[in-house]
Design a protein around this motif. Structure first.
Motif, PDB file in Angstrom:
ATOM      1  N   ASN A 152     -13.339   1.887   4.814  1.00  0.00           N
ATOM      2  CA  ASN A 152     -12.236   1.539   5.711  1.00  0.00           C
ATOM      3  C   ASN A 152     -12.437   0.175   6.365  1.00  0.00           C
ATOM      4  OD1 ASN A 152      -9.981   3.708   6.288  1.00  0.00           O
ATOM      5  ND2 ASN A 152     -11.849   4.783   5.708  1.00  0.00           N
ATOM      6  N   LEU A 153     -13.662  -0.167   6.702  1.00  0.00           N
ATOM      7  CA  LEU A 153     -13.920  -1.497   7.273  1.00  0.00           C
ATOM      8  C   LEU A 153     -13.668  -2.589   6.232  1.00  0.00           C
ATOM      9  CD1 LEU A 153     -17.143  -0.873   9.402  1.00  0.00           C
ATOM     10  CD2 LEU A 153     -14.815  -1.315  10.237  1.00  0.00           C
ATOM     11  N   LEU A 154     -14.096  -2.346   4.995  1.00  0.00           N
ATOM     12  CA  LEU A 154     -13.842  -3.324   3.936  1.00  0.00           C
ATOM     13  C   LEU A 154     -12.347  -3.477   3.683  1.00  0.00           C
ATOM     14  CD1 LEU A 154     -16.711  -2.400   1.451  1.00  0.00           C
ATOM     15  CD2 LEU A 154     -16.508  -4.496   2.813  1.00  0.00           C
ATOM     16  N   LEU A 155     -11.623  -2.380   3.680  1.00  0.00           N
ATOM     17  CA  LEU A 155     -10.169  -2.448   3.512  1.00  0.00           C
ATOM     18  C   LEU A 155      -9.518  -3.185   4.676  1.00  0.00           C
ATOM     19  CD1 LEU A 155      -9.472   1.183   2.253  1.00  0.00           C
ATOM     20  CD2 LEU A 155      -9.313  -0.930   0.906  1.00  0.00           C
ATOM     21  N   LEU A 156      -9.981  -2.901   5.877  1.00  0.00           N
ATOM     22  CA  LEU A 156      -9.443  -3.541   7.074  1.00  0.00           C
ATOM     23  C   LEU A 156      -9.632  -5.056   7.028  1.00  0.00           C
ATOM     24  CD1 LEU A 156      -8.232  -3.171   9.955  1.00  0.00           C
ATOM     25  CD2 LEU A 156     -10.561  -2.823  10.761  1.00  0.00           C
ATOM     26  N   CYS A 157     -10.771  -5.487   6.543  1.00  0.00           N
ATOM     27  CA  CYS A 157     -11.080  -6.923   6.489  1.00  0.00           C
ATOM     28  C   CYS A 157     -10.526  -7.605   5.235  1.00  0.00           C
ATOM     29  CB  CYS A 157     -12.595  -7.126   6.556  1.00  0.00           C
ATOM     30  SG  CYS A 157     -13.308  -6.607   8.116  1.00  0.00           S
ATOM     31  N   ASN A 158     -10.000  -6.825   4.313  1.00  0.00           N
ATOM     32  CA  ASN A 158      -9.530  -7.389   3.034  1.00  0.00           C
ATOM     33  C   ASN A 158      -8.203  -6.768   2.602  1.00  0.00           C
ATOM     34  OD1 ASN A 158     -11.968  -9.065   2.105  1.00  0.00           O
ATOM     35  ND2 ASN A 158     -12.879  -7.102   2.678  1.00  0.00           N
ATOM     36  N   THR A 159      -7.278  -6.645   3.521  1.00  0.00           N
ATOM     37  CA  THR A 159      -5.998  -6.010   3.186  1.00  0.00           C
ATOM     38  C   THR A 159      -5.243  -6.760   2.088  1.00  0.00           C
ATOM     39  OG1 THR A 159      -4.933  -7.148   5.040  1.00  0.00           O
ATOM     40  CG2 THR A 159      -5.662  -4.877   5.423  1.00  0.00           C
ATOM     41  N   GLU A 160      -5.503  -8.035   1.949  1.00  0.00           N
ATOM     42  CA  GLU A 160      -4.782  -8.829   0.941  1.00  0.00           C
ATOM     43  C   GLU A 160      -5.234  -8.522  -0.491  1.00  0.00           C
ATOM     44  OE1 GLU A 160      -8.567 -10.871   1.797  1.00  0.00           O
ATOM     45  OE2 GLU A 160      -7.020 -10.057   3.101  1.00  0.00           O
ATOM     46  N   LEU A 161      -6.335  -7.798  -0.661  1.00  0.00           N
ATOM     47  CA  LEU A 161      -6.798  -7.463  -2.008  1.00  0.00           C
ATOM     48  C   LEU A 161      -5.871  -6.493  -2.721  1.00  0.00           C
ATOM     49  CD1 LEU A 161     -10.653  -7.029  -1.508  1.00  0.00           C
ATOM     50  CD2 LEU A 161      -9.442  -8.931  -2.575  1.00  0.00           C
ATOM     51  N   PHE A 162      -5.121  -5.723  -1.949  1.00  0.00           N
ATOM     52  CA  PHE A 162      -4.224  -4.728  -2.525  1.00  0.00           C
ATOM     53  C   PHE A 162      -2.792  -5.134  -2.230  1.00  0.00           C
ATOM     54  CE2 PHE A 162      -8.278  -2.732  -1.680  1.00  0.00           C
ATOM     55  CZ  PHE A 162      -8.575  -2.189  -2.918  1.00  0.00           C
ATOM     56  N   SER A 163      -2.116  -5.626  -3.250  1.00  0.00           N
ATOM     57  CA  SER A 163      -0.775  -6.170  -3.055  1.00  0.00           C
ATOM     58  C   SER A 163       0.330  -5.164  -3.370  1.00  0.00           C
ATOM     59  CB  SER A 163      -0.589  -7.413  -3.920  1.00  0.00           C
ATOM     60  OG  SER A 163      -0.814  -7.079  -5.281  1.00  0.00           O
ATOM     61  N   LYS A 164      -0.014  -4.070  -4.028  1.00  0.00           N
ATOM     62  CA  LYS A 164       0.997  -3.084  -4.405  1.00  0.00           C
ATOM     63  C   LYS A 164       0.983  -1.908  -3.431  1.00  0.00           C
ATOM     64  CE  LYS A 164       0.806  -4.038  -9.345  1.00  0.00           C
ATOM     65  NZ  LYS A 164       0.504  -3.464 -10.655  1.00  0.00           N
ATOM     66  N   ALA A 165       2.166  -1.453  -3.093  1.00  0.00           N
ATOM     67  CA  ALA A 165       2.288  -0.298  -2.200  1.00  0.00           C
ATOM     68  C   ALA A 165       1.617   0.932  -2.810  1.00  0.00           C
ATOM     69  CB  ALA A 165       3.759  -0.019  -1.910  1.00  0.00           C
ATOM     70  N   SER A 166       1.698   1.073  -4.123  1.00  0.00           N
ATOM     71  CA  SER A 166       1.089   2.229  -4.784  1.00  0.00           C
ATOM     72  C   SER A 166      -0.439   2.226  -4.627  1.00  0.00           C
ATOM     73  CB  SER A 166       1.471   2.274  -6.258  1.00  0.00           C
ATOM     74  OG  SER A 166       1.036   1.105  -6.924  1.00  0.00           O
ATOM     75  N   GLN A 167      -1.047   1.047  -4.583  1.00  0.00           N
ATOM     76  CA  GLN A 167      -2.491   0.954  -4.376  1.00  0.00           C
ATOM     77  C   GLN A 167      -2.867   1.490  -2.998  1.00  0.00           C
ATOM     78  OE1 GLN A 167      -2.640  -3.290  -5.094  1.00  0.00           O
ATOM     79  NE2 GLN A 167      -3.758  -2.982  -7.013  1.00  0.00           N
ATOM     80  N   TRP A 168      -2.093   1.071  -1.993  1.00  0.00           N
ATOM     81  CA  TRP A 168      -2.354   1.554  -0.632  1.00  0.00           C
ATOM     82  C   TRP A 168      -2.096   3.047  -0.537  1.00  0.00           C
ATOM     83  CZ3 TRP A 168      -5.438  -0.539   2.536  1.00  0.00           C
ATOM     84  CH2 TRP A 168      -5.619  -1.924   2.525  1.00  0.00           C
ATOM     85  N   SER A 169      -1.100   3.510  -1.245  1.00  0.00           N
ATOM     86  CA  SER A 169      -0.793   4.935  -1.222  1.00  0.00           C
ATOM     87  C   SER A 169      -1.963   5.759  -1.754  1.00  0.00           C
ATOM     88  CB  SER A 169       0.473   5.209  -2.036  1.00  0.00           C
ATOM     89  OG  SER A 169       0.831   6.552  -1.933  1.00  0.00           O
ATOM     90  N   VAL A 170      -2.563   5.318  -2.847  1.00  0.00           N
ATOM     91  CA  VAL A 170      -3.712   6.023  -3.422  1.00  0.00           C
ATOM     92  C   VAL A 170      -4.881   6.034  -2.436  1.00  0.00           C
ATOM     93  CG1 VAL A 170      -5.487   5.876  -5.222  1.00  0.00           C
ATOM     94  CG2 VAL A 170      -3.072   5.636  -5.823  1.00  0.00           C
ATOM     95  N   LEU A 171      -5.170   4.889  -1.850  1.00  0.00           N
ATOM     96  CA  LEU A 171      -6.277   4.801  -0.901  1.00  0.00           C
ATOM     97  C   LEU A 171      -6.036   5.695   0.321  1.00  0.00           C
ATOM     98  CD1 LEU A 171      -6.859   0.968  -1.151  1.00  0.00           C
ATOM     99  CD2 LEU A 171      -8.500   2.748  -1.823  1.00  0.00           C
ATOM    100  N   LEU A 172      -4.836   5.649   0.868  1.00  0.00           N
ATOM    101  CA  LEU A 172      -4.536   6.437   2.061  1.00  0.00           C
ATOM    102  C   LEU A 172      -4.463   7.927   1.748  1.00  0.00           C
ATOM    103  CD1 LEU A 172      -1.971   3.991   3.640  1.00  0.00           C
ATOM    104  CD2 LEU A 172      -4.274   4.519   4.509  1.00  0.00           C
ATOM    105  N   CYS A 173      -4.022   8.264   0.563  1.00  0.00           N
ATOM    106  CA  CYS A 173      -4.024   9.663   0.143  1.00  0.00           C
ATOM    107  C   CYS A 173      -5.466  10.186   0.080  1.00  0.00           C
ATOM    108  CB  CYS A 173      -3.334   9.806  -1.206  1.00  0.00           C
ATOM    109  SG  CYS A 173      -3.172  11.508  -1.754  1.00  0.00           S
ATOM    110  N   THR A 174      -6.370   9.358  -0.411  1.00  0.00           N
ATOM    111  CA  THR A 174      -7.783   9.723  -0.469  1.00  0.00           C
ATOM    112  C   THR A 174      -8.342   9.949   0.934  1.00  0.00           C
ATOM    113  OG1 THR A 174      -8.058   8.483  -2.515  1.00  0.00           O
ATOM    114  CG2 THR A 174     -10.068   8.985  -1.272  1.00  0.00           C
ATOM    115  N   MET A 175      -7.968   9.081   1.871  1.00  0.00           N
ATOM    116  CA  MET A 175      -8.411   9.257   3.262  1.00  0.00           C
ATOM    117  C   MET A 175      -7.846  10.548   3.845  1.00  0.00           C
ATOM    118  SD  MET A 175     -10.414   6.860   3.801  1.00  0.00           S
ATOM    119  CE  MET A 175     -10.736   5.789   2.428  1.00  0.00           C
TER     120      MET A 175
END
Length: 144
Positions: free
Chosen positions: A67-90
């Motif tokens: 979560n800290l890496l994601l927080l500091c690197n939000t620009e690495l994931f440009s697709k909404a579906s990518q964020w959806s997968v990550l947040l679903c995992t959380m």
């Protein structure tokens, strides 16, 4: 607004997973005292729980770092579906912690249960439920 909500949720996840790491790994003996009755603290059960907690703490540490890496690197994931997968995992990570406490909480209502879902355990129970819902809602938002 979307970016602020995402970053806030990632920060909350990181803080909560840090709390899990701290509770189960660093302060495992203290945590074990909250779930092991006094009459069983001088048995192998106590030491088993303390050492098992370190495994749980390790998983919490990994999720905190993610979560800290994601927080500091939000620009690495440009697709909404990518964020959806990550947040679903959380959401699943928080949800499993909540779900495993549900049967114990039900047993508590009958005066049973291997530990009491009150005090610290109730706080953990409710916070995991809340973060499960928030992560699932944000994952769904990214899909829509």
């Amino acid at each position: 607004m979307e970016g602020i909500a995402l970053k806030t949720l990632l920060a909350l996840n990181a803080l909560w997973f840090f709390g899990g790491f701290h509770t189960f790994d660093i302060r495992g003996r203290i945590f074990a005292k909250t779930v092991v009755p006094k009459e069983h603290r001088n048995t192998p059960v106590m030491e088993t729980l303390i050492m098992s907690g370190k495994f749980v703490g390790g998983f919490n540490l990994a999720f905190m770092v993610l979560n800290l890496l994601l927080l500091c690197n939000t620009e690495l994931f440009s697709k909404a579906s990518q964020w959806s997968v990550l947040l679903c995992t959380m959401s699943v990570a928080h949800g499993t912690q909540f779900a495993h406490n549900v049967p114990v909480a039900i047993q508590n209502r009958r005066g049973e249960g291997v530990w009491q879902v009150k005090g610290l355990m109730l706080f953990i129970f409710l916070t995991d439920f809340s973060l499960m819902i928030l992560n699932a809602a944000m994952a769904l938002y990214f899909l829509i």
